[in-house]
Design an enzyme around this catalytic site. Structure first.
Site, short mmCIF file in Angstrom:
data_model
loop_
_atom_site.label_atom_id
_atom_site.label_comp_id
_atom_site.label_asym_id
_atom_site.label_seq_id
_atom_site.Cartn_x
_atom_site.Cartn_y
_atom_site.Cartn_z
CG ASP A 26 3.10 4.15 11.85
OD1 ASP A 26 3.30 3.39 12.73
OD2 ASP A 26 3.17 5.58 13.05
CD GLU B 83 -0.63 4.49 13.45
OE1 GLU B 83 -0.51 4.17 15.22
OE2 GLU B 83 0.04 5.78 13.41
CG HIS C 4 7.21 8.01 13.54
ND1 HIS C 4 6.41 9.30 13.77
CD2 HIS C 4 6.18 7.23 12.91
CE1 HIS C 4 5.27 8.84 13.81
NE2 HIS C 4 4.74 8.01 13.18
CD GLU D 8 6.33 3.46 14.70
OE1 GLU D 8 4.99 3.19 14.93
OE2 GLU D 8 6.87 4.63 16.08
#
Length: 478
Positions: free
Chosen positions: A234, A237, A248, A232
């Site tokens: 991001d 956020e 991640h 992942e």
């Protein structure tokens, strides 16, 4: 950094199914975005968006009775006595995007409302998660190595406890279409992320009925035995108080896990799985600059701004290894480099190899990022191509305190490096409260651009060359 939990609550209840229903026609809203090769040299792409299947009505696929397969946070025992039977019996239906789910696409813009009261619903829908599509059956995939990704965002109406998240995950482009999954990307199936979510109703064409435990805090969700893991990124956020961007590492395709071996938010051993649930995050407030981001701050969240993310490689090519993720903002014609970290031993203004080692030491955090492969593993995931996710959610597990609170964990001393994440009280973010008090909250994503480094945002060549040396000082764009 933590779970993007599927918290939909509508008349027919939210679930993820594998058969295709015919009660409501599925019409994907159009959303344009641009591919750029140089500043001002961008081509418009006519994309679409699709609602994640966890928000959709799932019903009896065979009898025509439209009996719910999933109501509240429990499965129908007759239709879903086990995983395989449930997948056969249950149909996933089309969506009323704006009326029921509060997702409105116009031109190059997507607005997501937090609470939507549909005309035919007795209970409201909460948040949403959508994916960008290349056509009606296929998710758009992005290969971001040695590229940059840019978008405009309005977070002015997102208070403490909410998260407007734009990110990428290694979902299958067809949504996992197979003999047991007739719905596929056209109906938003195939989700996975670095938390190895176990709240998904169906994974890889099979239901998640066996061992399903209804949530004690949410009337609409629960946790099953199976989880869905993948890498992942991001990119964004955020709410109006705090923001973080976080890679991640994990598998470059969906990896189905079981029970606590999944790790992540849903399991007793957070680090037991194949992904890094924490990631290597850059939150300006957490890194010591408490006046960089927020209402009236350097990046003024009371107004729309542009977010630029560059994925740099060790050899400056798309086949190289990721070694730095840089961030810029553009607001009112000014290019703003990311804030400088003031944390002793973990300086800089980007996520890079040294930062991701030093930050874990400085904050006394578990370094699962490097244990799970770090930048090399992220490079493999990015080279495979990742699907773009745009969402708005609240957090039943940690009230979003990991993103925006004065202290997380809440019992820790805010003066300890890494503990303070923002200005929100440690008592803020309760879904039971904000789902009532913040019904008008929303986020808008728009003007998505993707392409060569320094091709997607406005600044003169001379000023571009200055950005790395003037971190934290705004530069007026051309």
């Amino acid at each position: 950094m933590y779970s993007k939990i599927a918290l939909a609550s509508v008349l027919f209840a939210a679930a993820k199914g594998q058969q295709v229903g015919t009660n409501t026609a599925e019409v994907h809203p159009s959303m344009t975005w641009e591919t750029c090769t140089a500043p001002g040299a961008c081509t418009t792409n006519n994309g679409k968006v699709v609602l994640d299947s966890n928000w959709r009505w799932v019903h009896d696929a065979k009898s025509g009775s439209y009996t719910n397969c999933y109501t509240g946070n429990t499965w129908d025992a007759t239709l879903c006595p086990d995983d395989a039977t449930c997948a056969t019996n249950c149909a996933l239906d089309g969506a009323d995007y704006t009326g029921t789910y509060g997702a409105t696409a116009t031109g190059n813009s997507l607005k997501l409302d937090f609470i939507t009261q549909g005309a035919s619903s007795t209970t409201p829908n909460v948040g949403s998660r959508l994916y960008l599509m290349s056509d009606d059956k296929t998710y758009e995939t992005f290969k971001v190595l040695n590229q940059e990704f840019t978008f405009d965002v309005d977070v002015s109406q997102l208070p403490c406890g909410l998260n407007g998240a734009l990110y990428m995950v290694n979902m299958a482009a067809d949504g996992g279409l197979s003999s047991t999954n007739k719905a596929g990307a056209a109906y938003g199936t195939g989700y996975c992320d670095a938390q190895c979510p176990r709240d998904l109703k169906f994974i890889e064409g099979s239901a998640n009925v066996d061992g399903w435990t209804p949530s004690s805090t949410s009337v609409n969700s629960g946790v099953g035995t199976k989880g869905a893991c993948c890498a992942e990124m991001d990119i964004w956020e955020a709410n109006s108080i705090s923001t973080a961007y976080t890679p991640h590492p994990g598998p470059s395709s969906i990896d189905v896990c079981t029970s606590d071996q999944c790790g992540g938010t849903y399991s007793s051993d957070r680090y037991a799985g194949t992904t890094d649930p924490d990631g290597c995050d850059f939150n300006s407030y957490r890194q010591g600059d408490k006046t960089f981001y927020g209402p009236g701050e350097t990046v003024d969240t009371s107004k729309v701004f542009t977010v630029v993310t560059q994925f740099l490689t060790d050899d400056g090519t798309a086949t190289g290894t990721l070694n730095e993720i840089k961030r810029f903002y553009v607001q009112d014609g000014t290019v703003i480099p990311n804030s400088e970290s003031t944390v002793a031993g973990a300086g800089g203004n980007s996520v890079n190899v040294d930062f991701c080692k030093n930050q874990k030491i400085a904050f006394n955090d578990t370094d699962d990022f490097n244990a799970k492969g770090g930048f090399a593993k992220m490079s493999t995931a990015m080279a495979e191509g990742m699907v773009l996710v745009m969402s708005l959610w609240d957090d039943y597990y940690a009230q979003m305190l990991w993103l925006d609170s004065e202290a997380y964990p809440v019992a820790s001393d805010p003066a300890t490096p890494g503990i303070a994440r923002g200005t929100c009280a440690t008592t803020s973010g309760s879904p039971a409260t904000i789902e009532t008090s913040e019904k008008s909250a929303y986020v808008t994503y728009s003007n998505i651009k993707f392409g060569a480094i320094n091709s997607t945002f406005a600044a003169t060549p001379a000023k571009r060359s200055m950005l790395g040396a003037t971190a934290g000082r705004p530069q007026r764009a051309a």
